[in-house]
Design an enzyme around this catalytic site. Structure first.
Site, PDB file in Angstrom:
ATOM      1  N   GLU A  47       0.877  -1.229  -0.037  1.00  0.00           N
ATOM      2  CA  GLU A  47      -0.054  -0.033  -0.063  1.00  0.00           C
ATOM      3  C   GLU A  47       0.811   1.239   0.051  1.00  0.00           C
ATOM      4  O   GLU A  47       1.859   1.182   0.717  1.00  0.00           O
ATOM      5  CB  GLU A  47      -0.732   0.215   1.245  1.00  0.00           C
ATOM      6  CG  GLU A  47      -1.833   1.014   1.198  1.00  0.00           C
ATOM      7  CD  GLU A  47      -2.389   1.224   2.994  1.00  0.00           C
ATOM      8  OE1 GLU A  47      -3.527   1.612   2.920  1.00  0.00           O
ATOM      9  OE2 GLU A  47      -1.664   0.831   3.883  1.00  0.00           O
TER      10      GLU A  47
ATOM     11  N   LYS B  56      -9.927   0.146  -2.308  1.00  0.00           N
ATOM     12  CA  LYS B  56     -10.072  -0.031  -0.986  1.00  0.00           C
ATOM     13  C   LYS B  56     -11.493   0.177  -0.422  1.00  0.00           C
ATOM     14  O   LYS B  56     -12.040   1.340  -0.530  1.00  0.00           O
ATOM     15  CB  LYS B  56      -8.919   0.821   0.059  1.00  0.00           C
ATOM     16  CG  LYS B  56      -8.985   0.141   1.414  1.00  0.00           C
ATOM     17  CD  LYS B  56      -7.971   0.936   2.169  1.00  0.00           C
ATOM     18  CE  LYS B  56      -8.049   0.617   3.688  1.00  0.00           C
ATOM     19  NZ  LYS B  56      -6.723   1.178   4.357  1.00  0.00           N
TER      20      LYS B  56
ATOM     21  N   CYS C 292      -4.466  -3.338   4.018  1.00  0.00           N
ATOM     22  CA  CYS C 292      -4.101  -2.923   5.113  1.00  0.00           C
ATOM     23  C   CYS C 292      -5.236  -2.908   6.231  1.00  0.00           C
ATOM     24  O   CYS C 292      -5.626  -4.236   6.789  1.00  0.00           O
ATOM     25  CB  CYS C 292      -3.622  -1.302   5.095  1.00  0.00           C
ATOM     26  SG  CYS C 292      -2.900  -0.672   6.677  1.00  0.00           S
TER      27      CYS C 292
END
Length: 573
Positions: free
Chosen positions: A321, A381, A431
């Site tokens: 990321e 995301k 994440c």
């Protein structure tokens, strides 16, 4: 002269000591839960912490007491677990978040106090724990699942249960083991107290004359009652011991049913690149060209190693990321260096990039970059971090922190979480997403054969956060029966096999490349197939237990009030 009203409200010293002991026990319970989390390997402290907490809140005199002691335990757990949230923004957000999370442990304490008198209470209390974890993982602002019991069990006996019921089943197993331990200790203490001779019950001297004259027919019923009581006590001890043992034993047995690290439909070679960052902190974005160059450089070094025959050429390369916080779709320089790296390694690269939308919002994306062909599939995301990637109620919260306006303007994506690279369907949870059960469930429904967690931990310094997150990734690998690759900017990057093992991982803050042959799988685990069912079942059963316990509570109060009224009437008469 003492006022009568004041005399009635005076608290006895014994009561104060009792409150102090319970408060201390609650804090110890929270610290035991904290001690079970990575990087410490003491996973077995979690059931002990639940046992201490359960005994504390069940013994509280009221629902309010149960909530209060639970809240204390929550603070003892979350305050030391979450300091990484305040490393660069001060203690206020850290302590506020810890307090909000502690409220849910307080809710558990209230529920345990209410339903902890029902028959089979260890089961109901364990279900209440799962239900409150589900609530914390859902509300507010999408929830905050960090600190779920399951995420402290990556090295423990309970891990294999993830393949059956995911993180909720692990949480239930740990909680049931803890409540079983509490029940066993309580049974043993009660039995010992009931069987212990009183000060006048030992020796012939303690026998009264009346007792010596008891006839055989008078003593028989008494002996029969003692026999029944002893049998019930032994049965209770056996039941409590079985409750304590059943889930750890099941976890150990199921371990052999997990897939072997090499089992799969076919094997591909995957590389994870950790380029590292020039410095840690919230100014990460100011370093974005240096971070991108670091990942390009380390990929080209890997290409040199492949050319020299030192490692196998990867079929897919995974960057973390924020490896390119410069939007390569808008910046030709960024696109050129990513293309150069992909062509050097002769493989597609999954690039973590921040993309700027037409309305000036941003998406935190992972895109497949195929050399000169450029970008292909991408995952935006979907579960974005409140107070970090975006700020809910921005005008309100900026009143409390000067860092409020440093929160981003990210918007969530709406894809299925799968990108296709070199013919392989890869499930992506970026994440923060890995903490949520639903992230990889969408990927698995879309046919993911391999999983990855690209992450940027540079904004959390050298804290325990990265180890806590790695443990979550290990739980997800077992839950879905897939090999998993963690690619982090500054560490820890890791290769995780489908049985939760970590054959390779990097150190913190050093550029590194991990290369591994990993199996692709199409089969699914029971946990993948049943999805969120364990949490729904837990919530329904907990609600039913609350209704029954509340009804019993009201009935008992009604009977007590009636008896008191009858006693007053008799006295007046």
């Amino acid at each position: 002269m003492t006022m009568p009203g004041l005399a009635r409200t005076r608290v006895a010293p014994e009561q104060l000591r009792g409150v102090a002991v319970r408060a201390a026990a609650a804090l110890v319970a929270g610290l035991l839960l904290f001690g079970s989390f990575p990087p410490r390997p003491f996973w077995f402290l979690a059931p002990v912490g639940i046992a201490v907490l359960t005994a504390t809140v069940r013994g509280a005199g009221s629902l309010r007491g149960g909530f209060g002691y639970g809240m204390l335990a929550g603070l003892g757990f979350f305050v030391p677990l979450l300091p990484w949230t305040g490393i660069y923004v001060g203690p206020a957000p850290w302590l506020a978040l810890s307090t909000v999370c502690a409220v849910y442990i307080g809710l558990f304490g209230l529920l345990a106090n209410l339903i902890g008198r029902l028959p089979g209470w260890p089961l109901w209390v364990a279900l209440a724990w799962v239900t409150t974890e589900w609530a914390r993982s859902s509300f507010p602002f999408g929830g905050f699942p960090w600190g779920r019991l399951a995420f402290g069990q990556a090295d423990g006996w309970f891990l294999s249960l993830a393949a059956v019921g995911g993180a909720p089943l692990i949480g239930f197993a740990v909680a049931l083991t803890g409540t079983g331990l509490a029940a066993l200790v309580e049974r043993l203490a009660t039995t010992r107290a009931a069987g212990a001779p009183g000060p006048d019950d030992s020796g012939d001297e303690a026998k009264t004359a009346a007792g010596e004259r008891n006839s055989a027919d008078e003593s028989a019923p008494s002996g029969s009652a003692r026999s029944r009581s002893g049998l019930a006590s032994k049965t209770g001890i056996i039941a409590a011991a079985a409750t304590l043992a059943i889930m750890p034993v099941a976890g150990v047995i199921l371990r052999s049913a997990l897939p072997a690290p090499e089992d799969g439909d076919r094997t591909i070679t995957v590389a994870a690149i950790q380029g590292s960052v020039p410095r840690l902190g919230l100014d990460f974005n100011a370093q974005r060209r240096a971070v991108l160059d670091n990942h390009v450089r380390r990929t080209e070094q890997l290409a040199d190693d492949v050319a020299a025959g030192r490692v196998r050429r990867p079929d897919v390369v995974i960057w973390p990321e924020n490896s390119s916080d410069i939007d390569p779709l808008r910046n030709a320089d960024a696109a050129a260096v990513i293309t150069r790296a992909s062509e050097a390694i002769h493989a597609p690269i999954l690039v973590g990039a921040v993309l700027v939308n037409g309305d000036r919002t941003t998406t935190n994306s992972v895109m497949v970059w195929n050399g000169a062909e450029g970008p292909a599939d991408r995952h935006d995301k979907k579960i974005i971090q409140p107070f970090g990637e975006y700020l809910p109620m921005r005008s309100f919260f900026r009143l409390f922190s000067e860092y409020a306006d440093r929160a981003g303007y990210f918007v969530p994506g709406n894809g299925n979480g799968v990108v296709r690279a070199d013919g392989v369907d890869i499930g992506v949870a970026t994440c923060y997403e890995v903490a949520f059960d639903r992230a990889f469930r969408d990927s698995m429904r879309a046919g993911a054969q391999l999983l990855t967690v690209p992450t940027n931990n540079a904004t959390f310094g050298d804290s325990e956060m990265t180890y806590q997150q790695l443990a979550m990734s290990r739980v997800r690998a077992v839950e879905h029966g897939r090999a998993l690759v963690v690619a982090a900017t500054s560490g820890v990057s890791a290769i995780v096999t489908a049985d939760g093992a970590v054959p390779q991982q990097t150190d913190l803050f050093v550029p590194a490349a991990l290369v591994a042959d990993l199996p692709l799988r199409s089969s699914t685990t029971l946990a993948t197939r049943i999805g969120a069912a364990p949490e729904w079942v837990s919530a329904i059963l907990t609600a039913a237990a609350v209704v029954v316990a509340w009804s019993r509570r009201r009935r008992s109060r009604s009977v007590y009030a009636t008896d008191q009224g009858f006693s007053v009437g008799q006295s007046v008469g």
